[in-house]
Design a protein around this motif. Sequence first.
Motif, PDB file in Angstrom:
ATOM      1  N   MET A 125      15.868  26.758  33.582  1.00 28.62           N
ATOM      2  CA  MET A 125      15.919  25.299  33.559  1.00 28.62           C
ATOM      3  C   MET A 125      16.044  24.826  32.112  1.00 28.62           C
ATOM      4  SD  MET A 125      13.280  22.797  35.402  1.00 28.62           S
ATOM      5  CE  MET A 125      12.988  21.188  34.833  1.00 28.62           C
ATOM      6  N   LEU A 126      16.893  23.856  31.893  1.00 32.73           N
ATOM      7  CA  LEU A 126      17.084  23.319  30.554  1.00 32.73           C
ATOM      8  C   LEU A 126      15.897  22.459  30.148  1.00 32.73           C
ATOM      9  CD1 LEU A 126      20.807  22.196  30.768  1.00 32.73           C
ATOM     10  CD2 LEU A 126      19.889  24.193  29.600  1.00 32.73           C
ATOM     11  N   GLY A 127      15.558  22.522  28.860  1.00 28.24           N
ATOM     12  CA  GLY A 127      14.494  21.663  28.351  1.00 28.24           C
ATOM     13  C   GLY A 127      14.976  20.233  28.227  1.00 28.24           C
ATOM     14  N   ARG A 128      14.042  19.338  28.016  1.00 31.20           N
ATOM     15  CA  ARG A 128      14.368  17.922  27.914  1.00 31.20           C
ATOM     16  C   ARG A 128      14.395  17.439  26.474  1.00 31.20           C
ATOM     17  NH1 ARG A 128      10.454  13.360  29.894  1.00 31.20           N
ATOM     18  NH2 ARG A 128      10.559  12.833  27.744  1.00 31.20           N
ATOM     19  N   THR A 129      13.976  18.307  25.545  1.00 29.00           N
ATOM     20  CA  THR A 129      13.890  17.857  24.161  1.00 29.00           C
ATOM     21  C   THR A 129      14.870  18.611  23.267  1.00 29.00           C
ATOM     22  OG1 THR A 129      12.143  19.434  23.623  1.00 29.00           O
ATOM     23  CG2 THR A 129      11.456  17.264  24.427  1.00 29.00           C
ATOM     24  N   TYR A 130      15.174  18.006  22.153  1.00 22.87           N
ATOM     25  CA  TYR A 130      16.045  18.573  21.132  1.00 22.87           C
ATOM     26  C   TYR A 130      15.235  18.676  19.847  1.00 22.87           C
ATOM     27  CZ  TYR A 130      19.639  17.088  24.445  1.00 22.87           C
ATOM     28  OH  TYR A 130      20.396  16.902  25.572  1.00 22.87           O
ATOM     29  N   ASP A 131      14.264  19.585  19.859  1.00 24.85           N
ATOM     30  CA  ASP A 131      13.269  19.645  18.793  1.00 24.85           C
ATOM     31  C   ASP A 131      13.860  19.877  17.402  1.00 24.85           C
ATOM     32  OD1 ASP A 131      11.263  19.202  20.646  1.00 24.85           O
ATOM     33  OD2 ASP A 131      10.952  21.340  20.999  1.00 24.85           O
ATOM     34  N   ARG A 132      14.932  20.617  17.291  1.00 27.64           N
ATOM     35  CA  ARG A 132      15.506  20.906  15.982  1.00 27.64           C
ATOM     36  C   ARG A 132      16.422  19.795  15.470  1.00 27.64           C
ATOM     37  NH1 ARG A 132      15.049  25.216  13.305  1.00 27.64           N
ATOM     38  NH2 ARG A 132      17.162  25.153  12.454  1.00 27.64           N
ATOM     39  N   GLU A 133      16.699  18.845  16.299  1.00 26.23           N
ATOM     40  CA  GLU A 133      17.595  17.756  15.915  1.00 26.23           C
ATOM     41  C   GLU A 133      16.810  16.584  15.333  1.00 26.23           C
ATOM     42  OE1 GLU A 133      21.029  17.601  16.027  1.00 26.23           O
ATOM     43  OE2 GLU A 133      20.852  19.739  16.493  1.00 26.23           O
ATOM     44  N   VAL A 134      17.164  16.205  14.123  1.00 30.83           N
ATOM     45  CA  VAL A 134      16.630  14.993  13.518  1.00 30.83           C
ATOM     46  C   VAL A 134      17.735  13.953  13.689  1.00 30.83           C
ATOM     47  CG1 VAL A 134      15.745  13.911  11.428  1.00 30.83           C
ATOM     48  CG2 VAL A 134      15.266  16.327  11.881  1.00 30.83           C
ATOM     49  N   CYS A 135      17.715  13.320  14.855  1.00 32.34           N
ATOM     50  CA  CYS A 135      18.846  12.480  15.240  1.00 32.34           C
ATOM     51  C   CYS A 135      18.382  11.458  16.275  1.00 32.34           C
ATOM     52  CB  CYS A 135      19.929  13.390  15.833  1.00 32.34           C
ATOM     53  SG  CYS A 135      21.302  12.527  16.589  1.00 32.34           S
ATOM     54  N   SER A 136      18.688  10.202  16.033  1.00 32.81           N
ATOM     55  CA  SER A 136      18.300   9.146  16.962  1.00 32.81           C
ATOM     56  C   SER A 136      19.017   9.291  18.299  1.00 32.81           C
ATOM     57  CB  SER A 136      18.582   7.774  16.354  1.00 32.81           C
ATOM     58  OG  SER A 136      17.795   7.594  15.190  1.00 32.81           O
ATOM     59  N   ALA A 137      20.248   9.782  18.295  1.00 32.72           N
ATOM     60  CA  ALA A 137      20.954  10.005  19.559  1.00 32.72           C
ATOM     61  C   ALA A 137      20.228  11.062  20.385  1.00 32.72           C
ATOM     62  CB  ALA A 137      22.409  10.415  19.315  1.00 32.72           C
ATOM     63  N   ALA A 138      19.749  12.124  19.727  1.00 36.83           N
ATOM     64  CA  ALA A 138      18.993  13.166  20.437  1.00 36.83           C
ATOM     65  C   ALA A 138      17.703  12.594  21.010  1.00 36.83           C
ATOM     66  CB  ALA A 138      18.695  14.338  19.500  1.00 36.83           C
ATOM     67  N   ARG A 139      17.014  11.750  20.240  1.00 35.58           N
ATOM     68  CA  ARG A 139      15.782  11.136  20.751  1.00 35.58           C
ATOM     69  C   ARG A 139      16.085  10.262  21.971  1.00 35.58           C
ATOM     70  NH1 ARG A 139      14.707  14.175  17.237  1.00 35.58           N
ATOM     71  NH2 ARG A 139      14.633  15.401  19.111  1.00 35.58           N
ATOM     72  N   ALA A 140      17.179   9.514  21.901  1.00 33.62           N
ATOM     73  CA  ALA A 140      17.550   8.663  23.038  1.00 33.62           C
ATOM     74  C   ALA A 140      17.886   9.509  24.264  1.00 33.62           C
ATOM     75  CB  ALA A 140      18.730   7.769  22.662  1.00 33.62           C
ATOM     76  N   LEU A 141      18.603  10.611  24.060  1.00 34.33           N
ATOM     77  CA  LEU A 141      18.949  11.478  25.185  1.00 34.33           C
ATOM     78  C   LEU A 141      17.723  12.109  25.823  1.00 34.33           C
ATOM     79  CD1 LEU A 141      22.189  13.202  23.896  1.00 34.33           C
ATOM     80  CD2 LEU A 141      21.974  11.567  25.790  1.00 34.33           C
ATOM     81  N   GLU A 142      16.678  12.314  25.048  1.00 34.18           N
ATOM     82  CA  GLU A 142      15.437  12.842  25.631  1.00 34.18           C
ATOM     83  C   GLU A 142      14.861  11.879  26.669  1.00 34.18           C
ATOM     84  OE1 GLU A 142      14.030  15.523  21.780  1.00 34.18           O
ATOM     85  OE2 GLU A 142      13.002  13.649  22.210  1.00 34.18           O
TER      86      GLU A 142
END
Length: 162
Positions: free
Chosen positions: A1-18
């Motif tokens: 199962m894919l995770g819901r977070t993009y921990d290595r990304e320092v990116c507002s788009a990644a935070r929004a996608l979470e």
Amino acid sequence: MLGRTYDREVCSAARALEVVGERWSLLILRNAAFAGCTRFTDFQQRLGVAPNILSVRLALFVEEGLMETMLGESGHLEYHLTRKGQDLTPAIVALTAWGDRWAAPDGPPIAYGHAGCEGIVRMQLVCERCGEQVEAPQLTARPTAAMAAARQRRRLPPLPPR
């Protein structure tokens, strides 16, 4: 199962996608913003989303402050967009415009309009310094001091110079 977070990304788009990047999420928010859906059964019937998935998405939206719940006049629980949730409507309009251009062979199935004059609404990128409209090839992305601070806090290496 894919995770819901993009921990290595320092990116507002990644935070929004979470928060809104899972299947059904943007369609639920679209229906809350534009189709008058407020009750669980409204969303479920209009979208055909499985009740267990819908329940998880709505709970996340409430937890993240995109929606709030209240009892409606009928005594049923209703979901309403908060200001934070309403702030996603330009993203929905932008995705719709992309879909209209690239994935709607019969033409746009819906048009977003200005309630004040019924004119059609379209998205534009405008430079805040000079006021010019900016097209995609003219866009740049520059790391800010916030990027450096967040990478340091997460113990990630600095970005290489461009």
